[in-house]
Design an enzyme around this catalytic site. Structure first.
Site, PDB file in Angstrom:
ATOM      1  CD  GLU A   1      13.843 -19.837  17.427  1.00 19.39           C
ATOM      2  OE1 GLU A   1      14.105 -19.111  16.469  1.00 19.39           O
ATOM      3  OE2 GLU A   1      12.716 -19.948  17.919  1.00 19.39           O
TER       4      GLU A   1
ATOM      5  NE  ARG B   1      -2.711  -0.504   3.257  1.00 18.36           N
ATOM      6  CZ  ARG B   1      -3.440  -0.618   4.346  1.00 18.36           C
ATOM      7  NH1 ARG B   1      -4.737  -0.650   4.261  1.00 18.36           N
ATOM      8  NH2 ARG B   1      -2.891  -0.702   5.532  1.00 18.36           N
TER       9      ARG B   1
ATOM     10  CG  HIS C   1       9.372 -24.359  11.552  1.00 19.50           C
ATOM     11  ND1 HIS C   1       9.004 -24.089  10.269  1.00 19.50           N
ATOM     12  CD2 HIS C   1       9.428 -23.157  12.185  1.00 19.50           C
ATOM     13  CE1 HIS C   1       8.845 -22.771  10.126  1.00 19.50           C
ATOM     14  NE2 HIS C   1       9.094 -22.188  11.267  1.00 19.50           N
TER      15      HIS C   1
HETATM   16  C1  BG6 Z   1       9.693 -18.787  12.324  1.00 21.34           C
HETATM   17  C2  BG6 Z   1       9.085 -18.507  13.671  1.00 21.34           C
HETATM   18  O1  BG6 Z   1       8.794 -19.494  11.514  1.00 21.34           O
HETATM   19  O2  BG6 Z   1      10.872 -19.551  12.485  1.00 21.34           O
HETATM   20  C3  BG6 Z   1      10.073 -17.808  14.582  1.00 21.34           C
HETATM   21  O3  BG6 Z   1       7.939 -17.688  13.515  1.00 21.34           O
HETATM   22  C4  BG6 Z   1      11.358 -18.601  14.649  1.00 21.34           C
HETATM   23  O4  BG6 Z   1       9.544 -17.619  15.878  1.00 21.34           O
HETATM   24  C5  BG6 Z   1      11.869 -18.907  13.252  1.00 21.34           C
HETATM   25  O5  BG6 Z   1      12.305 -17.811  15.353  1.00 21.34           O
HETATM   26  C6  BG6 Z   1      13.063 -19.818  13.309  1.00 21.34           C
HETATM   27  O6  BG6 Z   1      13.597 -19.933  12.028  1.00 21.34           O
HETATM   28  P1  BG6 Z   1      15.146 -20.253  11.843  1.00 21.34           P
HETATM   29  O7  BG6 Z   1      15.308 -20.467  10.381  1.00 21.34           O
HETATM   30  O8  BG6 Z   1      15.885 -19.075  12.380  1.00 21.34           O
HETATM   31  O9  BG6 Z   1      15.411 -21.472  12.659  1.00 21.34           O
END
Ligand code: BG6
Length: 492
Positions: free
Chosen positions: A221, A42, A245
């Site tokens: 993480e 937008r 994932h």
């Molecule tokens: C995303 C999530 O899909 O994947 C995040 O929304 C997460 O919360 C991220 O941090 C992790 O991805 P990667 O590739 O950094 O492991």
């Protein structure tokens, strides 16, 4: 001729991931030619405003790979179109804009052109954008004119919303035109699971309940929620990491060998894995799941003072089929953890007979053979096994064989978006989720989330930032006669 339209052009994902990935593909001479890349959002700005903005962000996110002259050549095919997803006129105007790019002034004899629409907007617009594309006639294919749509995660927030979204998108595009992205499936190390299992003979014969005692899949993480509370408060770790994932990694680790490596065969096998995981009852969820919240989460901007959102979760699942019956599969993921580790640990069973005196005397279980697939940030494979301690009687200790991708690679592994964007441009959907796959994943997650949201589940246990998660996680594992394999990877 190809055109790629990115809806949500001014968003974070576009500048952090999509454009750097496209730039890298261009640099490696992998992009189809000619290609028009059109940003749609937008915000009113000119093409050169957008290119200038992207030059800055790509310099930051593609870092070492950035070279000004390569960027200038790449940017010559990057355009911008200001429009509103809510307005149908924006789509007729976009169609006209694309035709001008694709045909120049020769509108009378249009060249064949494949178009890829990438929805990287806020999820609430996915349905509407696909509807508008359909109504504008922009989803109709003909030979030499493919029309594909890529949809970012999250795909729905539960089974019901995912089904509604599937219905909406499928009213406007055929399933074969729809590419639901999970960026974990573009990771080289995740794809290597398939190579490891199906391009070797030594692993597959033991890849089953006869030899494997349990499996752990971890995606921890260090990052915290930061400015993402608006999304994360209602998502939480189950929707954010497990539904997509972690379950996707699980399907790669557990699936049967597909007849061919193509979109249908691969996805058929993945769906079978998900369908073999039974939905849990509330009582089962109470036993087979665990949740936590990092202590400072409630201080993050936008987080409710009494938030029950889990930032850590662990699940114990079973894949009820001939290969895996009775093998517990533990999944876990947390934010604000001591280190970033995504890995699969395959724990093999104990040897059936112990004949070495020292080993027999100790009566402790052997550490067991273990195969560790390190997906990130360490990228490699380790085999853990017992060896003799030299110059002793038959005493033993654990040793490792190590493989690191970096030993055979100059530079870094490509970002997952490179692979996925290229596959979508080339029409290969093997690494994208099919509608039944997404729905099957929600069927597993929904009852767990429901129980977590009900009064029956204990509040999420607090854990300290930089720890290994809630203290209870170890006791929970011990209650299943198991323990977490924790290793902060040393990357060398
Ligand atoms: C995303 C999530 O899909 O994947 C995040 O929304 C997460 O919360 C991220 O941090 C992790 O991805 P990667 O590739 O950094 O492991």
């Amino acid at each position: 001729m190809h055109s790629l339209v990115i809806f949500g052009a001014s968003g974070d994902l576009t500048s952090r991931k999509l454009i750097p990935a496209l730039y890298n593909l261009f640099r490696k001479n992998r992009l189809p030619k000619p290609l028009n890349i059109v940003g749609f959002s937008r915000t009113k700005m000119s093409g050169s405003d957008w290119r200038n903005k992207l030059a800055g962000t790509t310099k930051q996110f593609a870092a070492k790979a950035f070279a000004q002259d390569t960027w200038d050549n790449f940017a010559a095919q990057v355009h911008y179109f200001a429009g509103d997803i809510a307005q149908s006129e924006s789509f007729t105007a976009l169609d006209a804009f694309l035709k001008t790019l694709e045909n120049g002034t020769d509108a009378a004899s249009p060249a064949p052109c494949n178009r890829l629409f990438y929805l990287s907007t806020a999820p609430m617009f996915y349905g509407q954008a696909s509807e508008q594309l359909g109504q504008a006639g922009m989803s109709v294919e003909s030979p030499g004119n493919s029309r594909r749509i890529v949809i970012e995660k999250p795909f729905g927030t539960n089974l019901e919303t995912a089904q509604v979204l599937n219905d909406t998108v499928q009213r406007n595009f055929n399933e074969s035109q729809i590419y639901r992205i999970d960026h974990y499936l573009g990771k080289e190390t995740v794809n290597n699971i398939l190579i490891l299992r199906f391009a070797n003979t030594i692993f597959e014969p033991i890849w089953n309940r006869n030899y494997i005692g349990s499996i752990q899949i971890t995606a921890n993480e260090e990052v915290m929620i930061g400015h993402r509370a608006g999304y994360y408060e209602s998502a939480g770790v189950l929707r954010d990491m497990f539904q997509n994932h972690l379950l996707q990694i699980l399907t790669f680790a557990a699936m049967e060998p597909p007849a061919r490596f193509d979109a249908k065969c691969v996805r058929d096998e993945k769906v079978k894995v998900l369908q073999s995981i039974q939905s849990m009852t509330e009582d089962e969820v109470l036993v087979n799941s665990l949740r936590g919240q990092y202590r400072s989460y409630r201080d993050e901007p936008g987080v409710a003072a009494n938030s029950q959102t889990a930032t850590y979760g662990a699940l114990r699942l079973f894949v009820n089929n001939w290969r895996w019956n009775g093998v517990p599969i533990f999944l876990r993921s947390g934010k604000a953890m001591s280190c970033r580790t995504t890995q699969i640990v395959i724990n093999f069973r104990q040897p059936p007979h112990r004949m070495f005196a020292n080993d027999k005397a100790s009566m402790l279980p052997l550490p067991g053979n273990r195969l560790v697939l390190q997906l990130q940030p360490a990228e490699g494979i380790q085999i853990h096994f017992e060896t003799k301690i030299p110059d002793t009687d038959m005493q033993m200790r654990s040793s490792q064989l190590n493989f690191n991708f970096s030993d055979r690679l100059s530079g870094e592994l490509p970002d997952s978006y490179e692979r996925l964007l290229l596959d979508a441009l080339q029409g290969d959907a093997s690494l994208f989720a099919r509608s039944d796959e997404v729905e099957a994943a929600w069927r597993i997650i929904d009852p767990i989330q429901k129980c977590w949201d009900s009064g029956r589940m204990l509040d999420p246990e607090f854990y300290e930032k930089g720890s290994l998660g809630p203290a209870h996680a170890d006791r929970w594992m011990e209650s299943f006669a198991n323990h977490w394999f924790d290793l902060c990877p040393v990357i060398g």
